[in-house]
Write a protein that holds these residues in place. Structure first.
Motif, PDB file in Angstrom:
ATOM      1  N   ASP A  61       0.974  -1.085  -0.073  1.00  0.00           N
ATOM      2  CA  ASP A  61       0.009   0.076  -0.105  1.00  0.00           C
ATOM      3  C   ASP A  61       0.927   1.278   0.219  1.00  0.00           C
ATOM      4  O   ASP A  61       2.233   1.123   0.057  1.00  0.00           O
ATOM      5  CB  ASP A  61      -0.975  -0.043   1.225  1.00  0.00           C
ATOM      6  CG  ASP A  61      -0.135  -0.230   2.439  1.00  0.00           C
ATOM      7  OD1 ASP A  61       0.909   0.365   2.711  1.00  0.00           O
ATOM      8  OD2 ASP A  61      -0.877  -0.473   3.570  1.00  0.00           O
ATOM      9  N   ALA A  62       0.169   2.357   0.177  1.00  0.00           N
ATOM     10  CA  ALA A  62       1.155   3.608  -0.035  1.00  0.00           C
ATOM     11  C   ALA A  62       2.134   3.487   1.003  1.00  0.00           C
ATOM     12  O   ALA A  62       3.305   4.197   0.820  1.00  0.00           O
ATOM     13  CB  ALA A  62       0.244   4.678  -0.069  1.00  0.00           C
ATOM     14  N   ALA A  63       1.909   3.231   2.276  1.00  0.00           N
ATOM     15  CA  ALA A  63       2.644   3.566   3.280  1.00  0.00           C
ATOM     16  C   ALA A  63       3.804   2.688   3.385  1.00  0.00           C
ATOM     17  O   ALA A  63       5.049   3.109   3.331  1.00  0.00           O
ATOM     18  CB  ALA A  63       1.951   3.024   4.844  1.00  0.00           C
ATOM     19  N   ARG A  64       3.645   1.388   2.910  1.00  0.00           N
ATOM     20  CA  ARG A  64       4.587   0.239   2.723  1.00  0.00           C
ATOM     21  C   ARG A  64       5.715   0.769   1.684  1.00  0.00           C
ATOM     22  O   ARG A  64       6.904   0.499   1.823  1.00  0.00           O
ATOM     23  CB  ARG A  64       4.148  -1.173   2.286  1.00  0.00           C
ATOM     24  CG  ARG A  64       3.750  -1.778   3.557  1.00  0.00           C
ATOM     25  CD  ARG A  64       3.191  -3.403   3.199  1.00  0.00           C
ATOM     26  NE  ARG A  64       2.632  -3.943   4.232  1.00  0.00           N
ATOM     27  CZ  ARG A  64       2.035  -5.072   4.075  1.00  0.00           C
ATOM     28  NH1 ARG A  64       2.275  -5.694   2.892  1.00  0.00           N
ATOM     29  NH2 ARG A  64       1.354  -5.764   4.935  1.00  0.00           N
ATOM     30  N   MET A  65       5.086   1.109   0.528  1.00  0.00           N
ATOM     31  CA  MET A  65       6.061   1.807  -0.485  1.00  0.00           C
ATOM     32  C   MET A  65       6.781   2.822  -0.189  1.00  0.00           C
ATOM     33  O   MET A  65       7.911   3.101  -0.291  1.00  0.00           O
ATOM     34  CB  MET A  65       5.200   1.987  -1.922  1.00  0.00           C
ATOM     35  CG  MET A  65       6.174   2.310  -3.084  1.00  0.00           C
ATOM     36  SD  MET A  65       7.158   1.017  -3.473  1.00  0.00           S
ATOM     37  CE  MET A  65       5.897  -0.301  -4.164  1.00  0.00           C
ATOM     38  N   SER A  66       6.164   3.811   0.587  1.00  0.00           N
ATOM     39  CA  SER A  66       6.807   5.165   0.879  1.00  0.00           C
ATOM     40  C   SER A  66       7.916   4.771   1.750  1.00  0.00           C
ATOM     41  O   SER A  66       9.065   5.254   1.736  1.00  0.00           O
ATOM     42  CB  SER A  66       5.666   5.908   1.571  1.00  0.00           C
ATOM     43  OG  SER A  66       4.956   6.375   0.809  1.00  0.00           O
ATOM     44  N   ALA A  67       7.747   3.873   2.645  1.00  0.00           N
ATOM     45  CA  ALA A  67       8.853   3.274   3.586  1.00  0.00           C
ATOM     46  C   ALA A  67       9.960   2.650   2.768  1.00  0.00           C
ATOM     47  O   ALA A  67      11.267   2.823   3.063  1.00  0.00           O
ATOM     48  CB  ALA A  67       8.327   2.365   4.535  1.00  0.00           C
ATOM     49  N   GLU A  68       9.698   1.904   1.651  1.00  0.00           N
ATOM     50  CA  GLU A  68      10.856   1.560   0.743  1.00  0.00           C
ATOM     51  C   GLU A  68      11.712   2.604   0.079  1.00  0.00           C
ATOM     52  O   GLU A  68      12.832   2.288  -0.122  1.00  0.00           O
ATOM     53  CB  GLU A  68      10.481   0.289  -0.311  1.00  0.00           C
ATOM     54  CG  GLU A  68       9.461  -0.747   0.430  1.00  0.00           C
ATOM     55  CD  GLU A  68      10.433  -1.758   0.833  1.00  0.00           C
ATOM     56  OE1 GLU A  68      12.006  -1.572   0.462  1.00  0.00           O
ATOM     57  OE2 GLU A  68      10.054  -2.412   1.720  1.00  0.00           O
ATOM     58  N   LEU A  69      11.017   3.595  -0.195  1.00  0.00           N
ATOM     59  CA  LEU A  69      11.510   4.600  -1.007  1.00  0.00           C
ATOM     60  C   LEU A  69      12.160   5.678  -0.353  1.00  0.00           C
ATOM     61  O   LEU A  69      13.465   5.854  -0.742  1.00  0.00           O
ATOM     62  CB  LEU A  69      10.483   5.391  -1.777  1.00  0.00           C
ATOM     63  CG  LEU A  69       9.944   4.517  -3.091  1.00  0.00           C
ATOM     64  CD1 LEU A  69       8.750   5.304  -3.461  1.00  0.00           C
ATOM     65  CD2 LEU A  69      10.746   3.886  -4.002  1.00  0.00           C
ATOM     66  N   GLY A  70      11.724   5.795   1.022  1.00  0.00           N
ATOM     67  CA  GLY A  70      12.692   6.864   1.758  1.00  0.00           C
ATOM     68  C   GLY A  70      11.961   8.184   1.405  1.00  0.00           C
ATOM     69  O   GLY A  70      11.138   8.308   0.868  1.00  0.00           O
ATOM     70  N   ALA A  71      12.539   9.138   2.326  1.00  0.00           N
ATOM     71  CA  ALA A  71      12.148  10.445   2.392  1.00  0.00           C
ATOM     72  C   ALA A  71      12.394  11.460   1.225  1.00  0.00           C
ATOM     73  O   ALA A  71      11.859  12.483   1.155  1.00  0.00           O
ATOM     74  CB  ALA A  71      12.797  11.141   3.445  1.00  0.00           C
ATOM     75  N   GLY A  72      13.231  10.915   0.171  1.00  0.00           N
ATOM     76  CA  GLY A  72      13.499  11.695  -1.049  1.00  0.00           C
ATOM     77  C   GLY A  72      12.131  11.699  -2.015  1.00  0.00           C
ATOM     78  O   GLY A  72      12.307  12.325  -3.044  1.00  0.00           O
ATOM     79  N   PHE A  73      11.164  10.819  -1.706  1.00  0.00           N
ATOM     80  CA  PHE A  73       9.755  10.893  -2.816  1.00  0.00           C
ATOM     81  C   PHE A  73       8.521  11.185  -2.046  1.00  0.00           C
ATOM     82  O   PHE A  73       8.191  10.694  -0.885  1.00  0.00           O
ATOM     83  CB  PHE A  73       9.888   9.455  -3.177  1.00  0.00           C
ATOM     84  CG  PHE A  73      10.901   8.940  -3.989  1.00  0.00           C
ATOM     85  CD1 PHE A  73      11.031   9.008  -5.365  1.00  0.00           C
ATOM     86  CD2 PHE A  73      12.031   8.441  -3.420  1.00  0.00           C
ATOM     87  CE1 PHE A  73      12.000   8.901  -6.306  1.00  0.00           C
ATOM     88  CE2 PHE A  73      13.055   8.038  -4.271  1.00  0.00           C
ATOM     89  CZ  PHE A  73      13.214   8.384  -5.440  1.00  0.00           C
ATOM     90  N   GLU A  74       7.963  12.025  -2.670  1.00  0.00           N
ATOM     91  CA  GLU A  74       6.530  12.393  -2.164  1.00  0.00           C
ATOM     92  C   GLU A  74       5.459  11.846  -2.957  1.00  0.00           C
ATOM     93  O   GLU A  74       5.621  11.962  -4.352  1.00  0.00           O
ATOM     94  CB  GLU A  74       6.600  14.227  -2.417  1.00  0.00           C
ATOM     95  CG  GLU A  74       5.523  14.729  -1.930  1.00  0.00           C
ATOM     96  CD  GLU A  74       5.183  16.304  -2.149  1.00  0.00           C
ATOM     97  OE1 GLU A  74       4.213  16.788  -1.631  1.00  0.00           O
ATOM     98  OE2 GLU A  74       5.998  16.700  -2.796  1.00  0.00           O
ATOM     99  N   LEU A  75       4.847  11.485  -2.155  1.00  0.00           N
ATOM    100  CA  LEU A  75       3.549  10.769  -2.737  1.00  0.00           C
ATOM    101  C   LEU A  75       2.366  11.819  -3.372  1.00  0.00           C
ATOM    102  O   LEU A  75       2.215  12.799  -2.673  1.00  0.00           O
ATOM    103  CB  LEU A  75       2.799   9.928  -1.714  1.00  0.00           C
ATOM    104  CG  LEU A  75       1.402   8.900  -2.472  1.00  0.00           C
ATOM    105  CD1 LEU A  75       1.799   8.208  -3.488  1.00  0.00           C
ATOM    106  CD2 LEU A  75       0.960   8.405  -1.334  1.00  0.00           C
TER     107      LEU A  75
END
Ligand code: SAM
Length: 208
Positions: A163-177
């Protein structure tokens, strides 16, 4: 696991029209790329593009710099043969994304149904490293995976659901959803598969 041998075997033994991920029209992907609002000369890469017609649709919309990467030479050959002369305007890259060294920057990085096969954390870290090297600051990362509650395997391989939270955790802070779209994909065999499509913008600086 030998990714390449697995995928070459799939494309040798199945028609691109009968694989479970086949789509006649990559409508959700095209909508997300449209909403990224990049110029027609922006470099766009379809990672793990396989024999998808996304490249055909991007060319017919006038995008001038389209690249397709896949670990399977057979998949790329299939897409090239379909495109005929138009294939010459595409950059074809036969590579495993976990060891890909981008030859130049891209403004849009699209991936439908590749990242979710990376079940080993080092492979996911290598993928994110390639995105950070290949996607220009301010560029768009469009990534589609099986959703939570979707399939647990594809093509005989285990996958990870997101889900968005899991993916955002993989990508790190450099990416804004920027955007999230769910899709229920109907396979050629008539099964339903829940996907999630996420569009991120790479921050201009890590602190933005
Ligand atoms: C499920 S298919 C999706 C194909 C295409 N994106 C689509 O939506 O029709 C996964 C694709 O990723 C490719 N692939 C799998 N693992 C890969 C890897 N590690 N590096 C590059 N391509 C890979 C496969 O060859 C296959 O074409």
């Amino acid at each position: 696991m030998d990714h390449k041998a697995h995928w070459e075997n799939i494309y040798q033994t199945k028609s691109p029209l009968e694989v479970s991920w086949y789509q006649r029209e990559p409508a959700v992907s095209l909508g997300l790329i449209d909403r990224a609002s990049v110029d027609r000369d922006a470099p766009i890469i379809d990672v793990g593009g396989g024999a998808s017609v996304l490249v055909d649709r991007l060319l017919s919309r006038g995008y001038l710099h389209v690249s397709v990467l896949d670990v399977s030479a057979r998949a790329l050959a299939c897409a090239r043969a379909r495109l005929g002369d138009l294939a010459r305007s595409v950059e074809w890259i036969e590579a495993d994304i976990t060891s890909f060294q981008p030859p130049h920057h891209f403004r849009v990085w699209h991936d439908r149904a590749v990242f979710h096969f990376l079940t080993d954390p080092p492979d996911r870290r290598a993928y994110v490293k390639a995105v950070n090297e290949g996607l220009e600051p301010g560029g768009h990362l469009i990534i589609a995976t099986f959703a939570i509650g979707g399939p647990t395997k594809c093509s005989g391989l285990d996958i990870c659901q997101y889900d968005a939270a899991r993916m955002s955790a993989e990508l790190g802070a450099g990416f804004e959803l920027m955007e999230e779209v769910g899709e229920t994909h109907a396979t050629p065999a008539g099964k339903e598969q829940r996907f999630i499509f996420l569009r991120y913008r790479r921050r201009e600086r890590d602190t933005d």
